[in-house]
Design a protein around this motif. Structure first.
Motif, PDB file in Angstrom:
ATOM      1  N   CYS A  62       7.049  -3.017   1.266  1.00 42.46           N
ATOM      2  CA  CYS A  62       6.643  -4.475   2.160  1.00 42.46           C
ATOM      3  C   CYS A  62       7.775  -4.514   2.966  1.00 42.46           C
ATOM      4  O   CYS A  62       8.561  -4.190   3.150  1.00 42.46           O
ATOM      5  CB  CYS A  62       6.700  -5.623   0.837  1.00 42.46           C
ATOM      6  N   PRO A  81      -4.313   0.430  -1.121  1.00 45.32           N
ATOM      7  CA  PRO A  81      -4.069  -0.771  -0.430  1.00 45.32           C
ATOM      8  C   PRO A  81      -5.260  -1.641  -0.314  1.00 45.32           C
ATOM      9  O   PRO A  81      -6.264  -1.191  -0.205  1.00 45.32           O
ATOM     10  CB  PRO A  81      -3.682  -0.010   1.294  1.00 45.32           C
ATOM     11  N   ARG A  82      -5.039  -2.841  -0.304  1.00 42.47           N
ATOM     12  CA  ARG A  82      -6.214  -4.048  -0.170  1.00 42.47           C
ATOM     13  C   ARG A  82      -7.184  -4.122  -1.230  1.00 42.47           C
ATOM     14  O   ARG A  82      -8.211  -4.440  -1.342  1.00 42.47           O
ATOM     15  CB  ARG A  82      -6.831  -3.727   1.305  1.00 42.47           C
ATOM     16  N   SER A  92       0.084   0.876  -1.130  1.00 42.62           N
ATOM     17  CA  SER A  92      -0.386   1.131  -2.539  1.00 42.62           C
ATOM     18  C   SER A  92       0.803   0.567  -3.496  1.00 42.62           C
ATOM     19  O   SER A  92       1.893   0.100  -3.195  1.00 42.62           O
ATOM     20  CB  SER A  92      -0.449   2.619  -2.843  1.00 42.62           C
ATOM     21  N   ILE A  93       0.076   0.050  -4.599  1.00 38.64           N
ATOM     22  CA  ILE A  93       1.028  -0.325  -5.810  1.00 38.64           C
ATOM     23  C   ILE A  93       0.761   0.519  -6.836  1.00 38.64           C
ATOM     24  O   ILE A  93      -0.128   0.943  -7.220  1.00 38.64           O
ATOM     25  CB  ILE A  93       0.575  -1.859  -6.046  1.00 38.64           C
ATOM     26  N   GLU A  95      -3.871  -9.014   2.094  1.00 35.74           N
ATOM     27  CA  GLU A  95      -2.796  -8.500   2.759  1.00 35.74           C
ATOM     28  C   GLU A  95      -2.046  -7.509   2.065  1.00 35.74           C
ATOM     29  O   GLU A  95      -0.821  -7.232   2.687  1.00 35.74           O
ATOM     30  CB  GLU A  95      -2.037  -9.715   3.184  1.00 35.74           C
ATOM     31  N   GLN A  96      -2.543  -6.852   1.168  1.00 34.70           N
ATOM     32  CA  GLN A  96      -1.836  -5.503   0.633  1.00 34.70           C
ATOM     33  C   GLN A  96      -1.803  -4.481   1.548  1.00 34.70           C
ATOM     34  O   GLN A  96      -2.981  -3.751   1.493  1.00 34.70           O
ATOM     35  CB  GLN A  96      -2.565  -5.502  -0.861  1.00 34.70           C
ATOM     36  N   HIS A 143      -5.315  -7.428  -2.826  1.00 36.96           N
ATOM     37  CA  HIS A 143      -4.607  -8.528  -2.311  1.00 36.96           C
ATOM     38  C   HIS A 143      -5.093  -8.469  -0.631  1.00 36.96           C
ATOM     39  O   HIS A 143      -4.999  -7.179  -0.273  1.00 36.96           O
ATOM     40  CB  HIS A 143      -3.047  -8.542  -2.134  1.00 36.96           C
ATOM     41  N   GLY A 171       5.351  -8.979  -0.918  1.00 35.43           N
ATOM     42  CA  GLY A 171       5.551  -7.908  -1.610  1.00 35.43           C
ATOM     43  C   GLY A 171       5.643  -8.616  -3.056  1.00 35.43           C
ATOM     44  O   GLY A 171       4.924  -7.979  -3.917  1.00 35.43           O
ATOM     45  N   THR A 217       6.023  -1.450  -4.629  1.00 37.78           N
ATOM     46  CA  THR A 217       5.304  -1.249  -3.728  1.00 37.78           C
ATOM     47  C   THR A 217       5.855  -1.488  -2.347  1.00 37.78           C
ATOM     48  O   THR A 217       6.899  -2.424  -2.343  1.00 37.78           O
ATOM     49  CB  THR A 217       3.981  -2.424  -3.345  1.00 37.78           C
ATOM     50  N   CYS A 272       1.989  -9.245  -4.047  1.00 38.67           N
ATOM     51  CA  CYS A 272       1.121  -8.281  -4.328  1.00 38.67           C
ATOM     52  C   CYS A 272       1.481  -7.701  -5.804  1.00 38.67           C
ATOM     53  O   CYS A 272       0.491  -7.450  -6.510  1.00 38.67           O
ATOM     54  CB  CYS A 272       1.225  -7.250  -3.489  1.00 38.67           C
TER      55      CYS A 272
END
Length: 384
Positions: free
Chosen positions: A275, A239-240, A249-250, A245-246, A243, A281, A273, A284
């Motif tokens: 969202c 996370p983050r 996790s991607i 505002e992520q 991005h 979403g 991810t 990201c």
């Protein structure tokens, strides 16, 4: 000579730091292994389980108590236990993982390594893609005298006027198929009249929605891994990390032709991810795609093992979309199976499926083991 001495001292300091880090990691893994194997009881080697009060702690706090550095902590949280949301976000975190859940995930990861001789890690993928899973279920059901009707959509439900229960379906051909139970795709819902079906775009039952998952599919002709010899790779962006505002996790799963999902010389990368907002979403996922791929062969990456820029894999094709995540539901008229979620494994969706099955057939065992499979296992053991 002075320069050589300083370099030697620097290498010695790095080696000592690595050794100290390795000891901390090994101590943590020994603690986890002792808890998994001993269920909290003291062992002959002096290792014991994790205290009950620690099991109820947020997992990120437990890792900090073990004095693990931020990078190792991040790897454990997001690449091994597959935590979705930012665990350092405090109250802003949508779902804070407890130590008990984290240890269970590490146990699953540990028990998955080395299960198959041709699998390098703890993660395996079905040949020909996940579409083979319903294919396997189809064959399993056919053995039990199930009937499959292909390329024949259902246009309406048949309702019993007396008890208001569903008794079957009507196909586009006009044929009626009667059944005692009906389980539908989660992308369809039943109108209030209970007699017709409608698609998700026309009116999904939003009471069963759990959130959204943004997904992406990319095609490339070069591996996205730094180690180019690795063809099937799972990449995780915490996370983050990409991005501002992520919040989640991607994950990017790269697959090659050796699992028969694409032609030889090409790779398919699936991204996902969780969202709350569809636009965010997608943003990201586009950030992850831009970090992994270039639009042309001339674009380069700014990071490599030796500090020199390396070419990014060329993005040949991509597609990004958002899915609603819905849970299983069952009422007097019809049941709905759970939708695909944001996880890479099937633990949650299998658990929801089992609950749905038991709500329909409370006195039946879920996939009972047959005598034939037991005999097959015994024969296999004897042949080894």
């Amino acid at each position: 000579m002075c320069s050589f001495t300083n370099t030697k001292q620097q290498h010695r300091w790095i080696d000592n730091a690595k050794l100290k880090l390795l000891k901390l990691v090994m101590k943590f893994l020994k603690l986890v292994r002792g808890h998994i194997g001993l269920d909290g009881k003291e062992g002959d080697d002096g290792s014991g389980g994790i205290a009950d009060e620690d099991l109820e702690l947020p997992f990120v706090e437990f890792l900090e108590k073990q004095r693990l550095p931020p990078k190792i902590k991040s790897i454990i949280l997001y690449a091994i236990t597959f935590t979705d949301y930012d665990q350092d976000g405090g109250e802003a975190c949508k779902k804070l993982m407890k130590t008990k859940e984290g240890i269970e995930s590490i146990a699953l990861y540990s028990s998955s390594i080395g299960r198959f001789p041709n699998a390098m890690g703890a993660f395996i993928y079905p040949m020909y893609g996940q579409g083979e899973l319903p294919q396997a279920f189809c064959r399993c059901a056919a053995v039990k005298d199930a009937l499959y009707v292909l390329r024949m959509p259902v246009v309406s439900l048949l309702m019993d006027e007396q008890n208001k229960l569903c008794k079957g379906v009507r196909l586009t051909s006009g044929q009626e198929i009667l059944s005692g139970q009906l389980v539908m795709n989660p992308s369809f819902a039943v109108q209030n009249s209970g007699s017709h079906m409608q698609s998700a775009q026309e009116g999904l039952n939003y009471l069963n929605l759990l959130g959204k998952v943004a997904r992406g599919v990319c095609k490339t002709n070069c591996s996205a891994s730094v180690q180019l010899e690795l063809s099937n790779v799972l990449l995780v962006f915490p996370p983050r990390s990409l991005h501002s505002e992520q919040l989640a996790s991607i994950r990017a799963l790269q697959l090659s032709s050796n699992v028969s999902v694409c032609p030889q010389g090409y790779f398919v990368v699936y991204l996902s991810t969780l969202c709350d907002d569809a636009i965010l979403g997608k943003e990201c996922l586009h950030a992850a795609i831009n970090a992994l791929f270039g639009l042309s062969s001339s674009e380069t990456s700014t990071s490599s093992n030796n500090g020199d820029p390396e070419p990014k894999p060329t993005l040949l094709w991509s597609f990004v979309y958002v899915q609603e995540i819905s849970q299983a539901s069952c009422d007097a008229a019809v049941c709905s199976c759970p939708s695909p979620d944001g996880n890479l494994d099937y633990r949650d969706i299998l658990e929801m499926t089992k609950k749905l099955y038991h709500s329909m057939y409370p006195d039946e065992e879920f996939f009972p083991e047959s005598a034939a499979s037991v005999n097959a296992e015994d024969d296999g053991a004897l042949s080894d």
